[in-house]
Scaffold this active site. Structure first.
Site, mmCIF file in Angstrom:
data_model
loop_
_atom_site.group_PDB
_atom_site.id
_atom_site.type_symbol
_atom_site.label_atom_id
_atom_site.label_comp_id
_atom_site.label_asym_id
_atom_site.label_seq_id
_atom_site.Cartn_x
_atom_site.Cartn_y
_atom_site.Cartn_z
ATOM 1 N N ASP A 67 -8.476 -0.519 -30.816
ATOM 2 C CA ASP A 67 -7.520 -1.424 -31.467
ATOM 3 C C ASP A 67 -6.798 -2.314 -30.464
ATOM 4 O OD1 ASP A 67 -6.061 0.651 -30.312
ATOM 5 O OD2 ASP A 67 -5.572 1.587 -32.215
ATOM 6 N N ASN A 136 1.539 10.869 -37.900
ATOM 7 C CA ASN A 136 1.243 10.748 -39.341
ATOM 8 C C ASN A 136 -0.254 10.889 -39.618
ATOM 9 O OD1 ASN A 136 0.191 8.347 -38.419
ATOM 10 N ND2 ASN A 136 1.571 7.017 -39.576
ATOM 11 N N HIS A 138 -2.700 9.087 -38.134
ATOM 12 C CA HIS A 138 -3.540 7.893 -37.950
ATOM 13 C C HIS A 138 -4.500 8.082 -36.775
ATOM 14 C CE1 HIS A 138 -0.358 5.665 -35.243
ATOM 15 N NE2 HIS A 138 -1.183 6.349 -34.493
ATOM 16 N N GLU A 143 -3.485 3.734 -40.778
ATOM 17 C CA GLU A 143 -2.301 4.444 -41.265
ATOM 18 C C GLU A 143 -2.617 5.144 -42.588
ATOM 19 O OE1 GLU A 143 -0.129 4.689 -39.097
ATOM 20 O OE2 GLU A 143 0.930 2.855 -38.540
HETATM 21 P P1 PGA Z 1 0.065 8.811 -28.170
HETATM 22 O O1 PGA Z 1 -0.440 7.927 -29.383
HETATM 23 O O2 PGA Z 1 -1.148 9.272 -27.423
HETATM 24 O O3 PGA Z 1 0.908 7.868 -27.360
HETATM 25 O O4 PGA Z 1 0.851 9.940 -28.747
HETATM 26 C C1 PGA Z 1 -1.517 8.374 -30.128
HETATM 27 C C2 PGA Z 1 -1.679 7.505 -31.347
HETATM 28 O O5 PGA Z 1 -0.670 7.031 -31.901
HETATM 29 O O6 PGA Z 1 -2.825 7.319 -31.788
#
Ligand code: PGA
Length: 235
Positions: A67, A136, A138, A143
């Site tokens: 992304d 959450n 994702h 999302e």
């Molecule tokens: P993080 O993010 O590794 O910074 O916890 C993971 C994500 O949101 O996919």
């Protein structure tokens, strides 16, 4: 689904780096699907260490990232292109032209999504896709919602994601509200998937691995993939 728990973030990073390194050794022209966020940083450090020890050659490797924020170009130090250069690409012998991310600064976002989708399809999907996970559930920036997305698209980020990401932005910097992301279908085309999560993700990993398959927990779809490894650090 293979589920591994480690005692520390260091151990998790080492295991993840070993899988990425093995992939490159066994198939030097691998398509690596890569992720940003804080979780993969330790794994990238270990990969760089393996490279510095002469164990890895990235000259034929291609990478596709999950992304990119809408509105940020590669000069913006909050862009995922910048993150990947700083945390991995600048330290290994990968050719810049073989590293692909969506262009978040594209004028026509729909065209950019379809270009990126076709690019990944042209590669036949990633050989190994690395994933982090949001609290959450994702993956990429898919999302929670009421359907699984098929292709690359522009996602409106949830308040909780914007808040989680804001920790990486300086005061006064605006956290983007939208991102171009591989869809769930794009991610699921990968031949192998490696999901890594720190101790703060324990609850959502439990739902991902043992819960119902539902787009309300996007990562739960991984239960349907035939080659997924999940590594959770207990501490
Ligand atoms: P993080 O993010 O590794 O910074 O916890 C993971 C994500 O949101 O996919």
């Amino acid at each position: 689904m293979r589920f591994i728990e480690t005692d520390s973030y260091g151990e998790l990073s080492l295991l993840a780096a070993n899988m990425l390194s093995a992939q490159v050794i066994l198939k030097p022209d691998s398509i690596l699907g890569l992720a940003t966020g804080s979780t993969p940083i330790g794994a990238y450090e270990q990969v760089i260490e393996n490279y510095n020890r002469g164990l890895l050659d990235f000259s034929e490797v291609k990478t596709v990232n999950l992304d990119e924020y809408v509105g940020l170009d590669e000069r913006n130090r909050q862009s995922y292109r910048y993150f990947m250069s700083k945390n991995l690409f600048d330290h290994i012998n990968i050719k810049k032209e073989n590293t692909y991310l969506p262009n978040g600064a594209a004028e026509n976002l729909d065209e950019e999504c379809s270009r990126y989708q076709k690019l990944i399809e042209g590669f036949g999907g990633a050989d190994l896709q690395l994933l982090g996970i949001g609290r959450n559930g994702h993956i990429g920036f898919n999302e929670p919602t009421d359907y699984f997305s098929r292709e690359v698209y522009v996602e409106k980020l949830t308040e909780s994601t914007i808040e989680a990401n804001s920790r990486l932005f300086d005061a006064g910097e605006t956290v983007p509200t939208h991102a171009i992301t591989m869809g769930i279908g794009t991610i699921m085309r990968a031949k192998k998937i490696l999901l890594i999560a720190g101790a703060d993700k324990k609850d959502i990993i439990e739902k991902t691995v043992n819960g119902k398959i539902t787009p309300l927990v996007p990562a739960s779809v991984l239960q349907l993939h035939s080659d997924v490894t999940v590594i959770l650090s207990k501490n």
